[in-house]
Design a protein around this motif. Structure first.
Motif, PDB file in Angstrom:
ATOM      1  N   ASP A   1       0.811  -1.221   0.000  1.00  0.00           N
ATOM      2  CA  ASP A   1       0.000   0.000   0.000  1.00  0.00           C
ATOM      3  C   ASP A   1       0.848   1.277   0.000  1.00  0.00           C
ATOM      4  N   ALA A   2       2.066   1.206  -0.525  1.00  0.00           N
ATOM      5  CA  ALA A   2       2.892   2.413  -0.634  1.00  0.00           C
ATOM      6  C   ALA A   2       2.158   3.442  -1.490  1.00  0.00           C
ATOM      7  N   PRO A   3       2.150   4.708  -1.064  1.00  0.00           N
ATOM      8  CA  PRO A   3       1.311   5.712  -1.730  1.00  0.00           C
ATOM      9  C   PRO A   3       1.567   5.883  -3.222  1.00  0.00           C
ATOM     10  N   LEU A   4       2.847   5.912  -3.649  1.00  0.00           N
ATOM     11  CA  LEU A   4       3.112   6.199  -5.058  1.00  0.00           C
ATOM     12  C   LEU A   4       2.578   5.104  -5.984  1.00  0.00           C
ATOM     13  N   PRO A   5       2.991   3.843  -5.824  1.00  0.00           N
ATOM     14  CA  PRO A   5       2.447   2.832  -6.742  1.00  0.00           C
ATOM     15  C   PRO A   5       0.943   2.641  -6.579  1.00  0.00           C
ATOM     16  N   LYS A   6       0.444   2.747  -5.354  1.00  0.00           N
ATOM     17  CA  LYS A   6      -1.000   2.592  -5.154  1.00  0.00           C
ATOM     18  C   LYS A   6      -1.768   3.693  -5.864  1.00  0.00           C
ATOM     19  N   GLY A   7      -1.266   4.928  -5.761  1.00  0.00           N
ATOM     20  CA  GLY A   7      -1.947   6.045  -6.408  1.00  0.00           C
ATOM     21  C   GLY A   7      -2.006   5.880  -7.910  1.00  0.00           C
ATOM     22  N   TYR A   8      -0.872   5.521  -8.515  1.00  0.00           N
ATOM     23  CA  TYR A   8      -0.866   5.328  -9.963  1.00  0.00           C
ATOM     24  C   TYR A   8      -1.699   4.124 -10.368  1.00  0.00           C
ATOM     25  N   ALA A   9      -1.606   3.039  -9.613  1.00  0.00           N
ATOM     26  CA  ALA A   9      -2.386   1.845  -9.942  1.00  0.00           C
ATOM     27  C   ALA A   9      -3.877   2.162  -9.942  1.00  0.00           C
ATOM     28  N   ASN A  10      -4.338   2.866  -8.920  1.00  0.00           N
ATOM     29  CA  ASN A  10      -5.768   3.183  -8.837  1.00  0.00           C
ATOM     30  C   ASN A  10      -6.212   4.113  -9.961  1.00  0.00           C
ATOM     31  N   ARG A  11      -5.379   5.126 -10.276  1.00  0.00           N
ATOM     32  CA  ARG A  11      -5.762   6.047 -11.348  1.00  0.00           C
ATOM     33  C   ARG A  11      -5.815   5.343 -12.701  1.00  0.00           C
ATOM     34  N   ILE A  12      -4.869   4.433 -12.931  1.00  0.00           N
ATOM     35  CA  ILE A  12      -4.829   3.744 -14.217  1.00  0.00           C
ATOM     36  C   ILE A  12      -5.947   2.709 -14.305  1.00  0.00           C
ATOM     37  N   ALA A  13      -6.201   2.009 -13.219  1.00  0.00           N
ATOM     38  CA  ALA A  13      -7.304   1.041 -13.217  1.00  0.00           C
ATOM     39  C   ALA A  13      -8.644   1.724 -13.469  1.00  0.00           C
ATOM     40  N   ALA A  14      -8.794   2.922 -12.923  1.00  0.00           N
ATOM     41  CA  ALA A  14     -10.037   3.680 -13.101  1.00  0.00           C
ATOM     42  C   ALA A  14     -10.034   4.502 -14.382  1.00  0.00           C
ATOM     43  N   THR A  15      -8.916   4.492 -15.100  1.00  0.00           N
ATOM     44  CA  THR A  15      -8.683   5.349 -16.266  1.00  0.00           C
ATOM     45  C   THR A  15      -9.021   6.802 -15.939  1.00  0.00           C
ATOM     46  N   SER A  16      -8.561   7.234 -14.777  1.00  0.00           N
ATOM     47  CA  SER A  16      -8.786   8.609 -14.321  1.00  0.00           C
ATOM     48  C   SER A  16      -7.555   9.432 -14.699  1.00  0.00           C
ATOM     49  N   PHE A  17      -7.603  10.034 -15.877  1.00  0.00           N
ATOM     50  CA  PHE A  17      -6.449  10.719 -16.434  1.00  0.00           C
ATOM     51  C   PHE A  17      -6.556  12.242 -16.396  1.00  0.00           C
TER      52      PHE A  17
ATOM     53  N   LEU B   1      -0.191  11.707 -27.090  1.00  0.00           N
ATOM     54  CA  LEU B   1      -0.222  13.136 -27.408  1.00  0.00           C
ATOM     55  C   LEU B   1      -0.716  13.379 -28.834  1.00  0.00           C
ATOM     56  N   ALA B   2      -0.455  12.443 -29.744  1.00  0.00           N
ATOM     57  CA  ALA B   2      -0.928  12.581 -31.121  1.00  0.00           C
ATOM     58  C   ALA B   2      -2.447  12.576 -31.201  1.00  0.00           C
ATOM     59  N   LYS B   3      -3.095  12.079 -30.141  1.00  0.00           N
ATOM     60  CA  LYS B   3      -4.563  12.040 -30.102  1.00  0.00           C
ATOM     61  C   LYS B   3      -5.116  13.177 -29.256  1.00  0.00           C
ATOM     62  N   ALA B   4      -4.344  14.278 -29.174  1.00  0.00           N
ATOM     63  CA  ALA B   4      -4.780  15.513 -28.508  1.00  0.00           C
ATOM     64  C   ALA B   4      -5.098  15.303 -27.040  1.00  0.00           C
ATOM     65  N   ARG B   5      -4.253  14.520 -26.356  1.00  0.00           N
ATOM     66  CA  ARG B   5      -4.447  14.264 -24.935  1.00  0.00           C
ATOM     67  C   ARG B   5      -3.484  15.098 -24.084  1.00  0.00           C
ATOM     68  N   ASP B   6      -3.181  16.292 -24.573  1.00  0.00           N
ATOM     69  CA  ASP B   6      -2.199  17.161 -23.925  1.00  0.00           C
ATOM     70  C   ASP B   6      -2.554  17.492 -22.483  1.00  0.00           C
ATOM     71  N   LYS B   7      -3.839  17.539 -22.161  1.00  0.00           N
ATOM     72  CA  LYS B   7      -4.271  17.914 -20.823  1.00  0.00           C
ATOM     73  C   LYS B   7      -4.408  16.719 -19.887  1.00  0.00           C
ATOM     74  N   TRP B   8      -4.085  15.539 -20.383  1.00  0.00           N
ATOM     75  CA  TRP B   8      -4.181  14.347 -19.542  1.00  0.00           C
ATOM     76  C   TRP B   8      -2.941  14.208 -18.670  1.00  0.00           C
ATOM     77  N   ASP B   9      -3.125  13.565 -17.540  1.00  0.00           N
ATOM     78  CA  ASP B   9      -2.001  13.169 -16.694  1.00  0.00           C
ATOM     79  C   ASP B   9      -1.154  12.141 -17.441  1.00  0.00           C
ATOM     80  N   TRP B  10       0.146  12.065 -17.072  1.00  0.00           N
ATOM     81  CA  TRP B  10       0.991  11.132 -17.815  1.00  0.00           C
ATOM     82  C   TRP B  10       0.631   9.676 -17.566  1.00  0.00           C
ATOM     83  N   GLY B  11      -0.208   9.408 -16.579  1.00  0.00           N
ATOM     84  CA  GLY B  11      -0.779   8.073 -16.455  1.00  0.00           C
ATOM     85  C   GLY B  11      -1.573   7.691 -17.690  1.00  0.00           C
ATOM     86  N   GLY B  12      -1.968   8.706 -18.469  1.00  0.00           N
ATOM     87  CA  GLY B  12      -2.713   8.468 -19.698  1.00  0.00           C
ATOM     88  C   GLY B  12      -1.924   7.756 -20.772  1.00  0.00           C
TER      89      GLY B  12
END
Length: 296
Positions: free
Chosen positions: A212-228, A270-281
């Protein structure tokens, strides 16, 4: 260095503004500059140029987007070098190339000043909460004199040799984070196509693999939820950092095949105009390659 002392601060973006505000809250007198005026936090004095922000300060901090901005603000007309007093220290907290760190070290040394590279790990919420991890490199005495500044900005100081070594350490760290993002994107895409709930898998594996380390957990949850969105660290900045890591690797003759893959996926996103997305995108490109929508 004591509370009440004057600090120059250049760069008041998503990271810089809360950092400058924390220095004001800690009792420092902050002289702030930003390319776009009107962003100085309450209690800071807004300046017209980086040189003006550095004038009268023993320490000036820069927190800017990339090598071009840092070089211009430091060495350009009206830059930090021209305003910082002899014996003063420029603390560069941006993520920049080791090559630029070396040039800044040499330029400040020629002006009888110091350069300390002190890149940070942490997103804007960590900056606001004074929970940054700081990796300083440079003259040991100059680094030691910065401790009260670092204490006002973060919760951990991890010295890393010279200024170029500190800059490279940050690039190594960001490459490793990007590698986690890539692996999470691939693993969760595989699970989702098999009918497994990615969020449930994220919660399970975050506990089993990462305690449950914050960094990997945070990225894992955002990517699993596709919260970009919103972006804590934008895709374009991720591409900048991975490109810098690849450039350093080329200079040092170190192959980084995974970094090359990540760079390609960042460019594809970025080629799909996702400039405003988090890099988890960058995980969105893995999902699309698997026949899944970019976001759930």
């Amino acid at each position: 260095m004591m509370a009440g002392e004057t600090i120059g601060f250049c760069g008041l973006g998503q990271m810089g503004r809360p950092m400058a505000a924390n220095l004001v809250a800690a009792g420092f007198s902050v002289r702030a500059w930003n390319r776009t005026r009107g962003k100085a936090p309450e209690g800071a004095q807004e300046c017209d140029t980086p040189r003006e922000a550095a004038r009268g300060a023993r320490i000036v901090v820069s927190m800017l987007a990339d090598d071009t901005a840092v070089q211009s603000v430091t060495l350009g007309e009206g830059g930090i070098v021209g305003g910082l007093r002899e014996g003063g220290t420029h603390v560069g907290m941006s993520t920049i190339s080791p090559a630029l760190s070396q040039r800044l070290h040499e330029a400040h040394k020629a002006a009888r000043q110091h350069f300390v590279a002190a890149p940070v790990f942490g997103r804007p919420d960590a900056a606001a909460a004074r929970k940054l991890r700081i990796v300083p490199g440079g003259d040991e005495q100059a680094v030691a004199q910065c401790k009260p500044l670092f204490d006002a900005l973060g919760e951990g100081i991890f010295p890393m040799g010279t200024a170029p070594q500190a800059s490279l350490a940050k690039l190594c760290g960001n490459f490793m984070i990007a590698s986690l993002i890539e692996s999470f994107g691939e693993g969760f895409a595989l699970a989702e196509k098999a009918g497994i709930d990615p969020m449930r898998l994220s919660e399970t594996l975050s506990r089993i693999l990462f305690a449950d380390a914050p960094l990997p957990k945070g990225y894992a949850n955002r990517i699993a939820a596709t919260s970009f969105e919103p972006a804590g660290f934008a895709l374009a900045l991720g591409l900048k950092d991975i490109s810098l890591a690849l450039r350093a690797a080329e200079d040092l003759r170190v192959p980084l095949p995974l970094a090359s893959l990540i760079r390609d996926n960042l460019i594809a996103a970025l080629a799909k105009a996702r400039d405003k997305w988090d890099w988890g995108g960058l995980a969105s490109t893995v999902r699309e390659a698997a026949g899944l929508p970019a976001r759930r």
